[in-house]
Design a protein around this motif. Sequence first.
Motif, short mmCIF file in Angstrom:
data_model
loop_
_atom_site.label_atom_id
_atom_site.label_comp_id
_atom_site.label_asym_id
_atom_site.label_seq_id
_atom_site.Cartn_x
_atom_site.Cartn_y
_atom_site.Cartn_z
N UNK A 1 41.89 31.92 34.11
CA UNK A 1 42.11 32.24 35.52
C UNK A 1 43.27 33.21 35.66
N UNK A 2 44.39 32.92 35.00
CA UNK A 2 45.56 33.79 35.09
C UNK A 2 45.33 35.14 34.40
N UNK A 3 44.62 35.13 33.29
CA UNK A 3 44.32 36.39 32.60
C UNK A 3 43.45 37.30 33.44
N UNK A 4 42.45 36.73 34.08
CA UNK A 4 41.57 37.52 34.95
C UNK A 4 42.35 38.04 36.16
N UNK A 5 43.26 37.22 36.68
CA UNK A 5 44.08 37.66 37.82
C UNK A 5 44.94 38.85 37.43
N UNK A 6 45.56 38.77 36.27
CA UNK A 6 46.41 39.87 35.80
C UNK A 6 45.58 41.13 35.55
N UNK A 7 44.41 40.96 34.95
CA UNK A 7 43.55 42.10 34.64
C UNK A 7 43.05 42.81 35.89
N UNK B 1 44.98 40.68 41.06
CA UNK B 1 44.85 39.75 42.18
C UNK B 1 45.71 38.53 41.90
N UNK B 2 45.92 37.70 42.90
CA UNK B 2 46.70 36.48 42.76
C UNK B 2 45.93 35.44 41.97
N UNK B 3 46.64 34.56 41.27
CA UNK B 3 45.98 33.52 40.48
C UNK B 3 45.18 32.57 41.36
N UNK B 4 45.64 32.33 42.59
CA UNK B 4 44.88 31.47 43.51
C UNK B 4 43.57 32.13 43.92
N UNK B 5 43.61 33.44 44.14
CA UNK B 5 42.39 34.19 44.45
C UNK B 5 41.45 34.14 43.25
N UNK B 6 42.00 34.29 42.07
CA UNK B 6 41.19 34.24 40.85
C UNK B 6 40.49 32.89 40.72
N UNK B 7 41.20 31.81 41.00
CA UNK B 7 40.62 30.48 40.93
C UNK B 7 39.48 30.32 41.94
N UNK B 8 39.71 30.76 43.17
CA UNK B 8 38.69 30.66 44.22
C UNK B 8 37.47 31.49 43.86
N UNK B 9 37.69 32.73 43.41
CA UNK B 9 36.58 33.60 43.04
C UNK B 9 35.78 33.01 41.89
#
Length: 144
Positions: free
Chosen positions: A109-115, A118-126
């Motif tokens: 989740x955090x890796x995708x957010x950084x890539x 976007x925010x890690x919370x957005x990454x989790x929701x997506x």
Amino acid sequence: MKNIEFRKLIDRIDKINNLEFRLLKEKVEQRIYSKRVSYILETPLSELKCPFCNHSNFIKWGKRSDLQRYKCKNCRKTFNSLTKTPLARLRRKGHWLDYCNCLKYGYTVRGAAAECGINKNTSFRWRHRFLTNSKFIKAKTVGE
């Protein structure tokens, strides 16, 4: 934008510094990417039905966030091709394809957010919305 204003904008591009040029380039690329995602998401008219009453009697009703909106002549509600899907009301469509590739390659989740920036919370929701959507359409791979 009027033709004269556009010409002025084009003339100013030669006068901006490298940082401003990179920011302008990123903004233009993001806009192009967002339009591409919207085009991919549009459902062909022959397959489209009102998600509220399931009738196929509707008219075009403008555009919102680069997606065509429709108004049902039966129930009079407006909708687009994402209404009542897991992707409805998600923002930042310009990052969706990048995020799908992150899912495809198993990013955290955090890796995708950084890539994707976007925010890690957005990454989790997506992640949950995208995986829910792929379950509905029985996708074989994510991001294609």
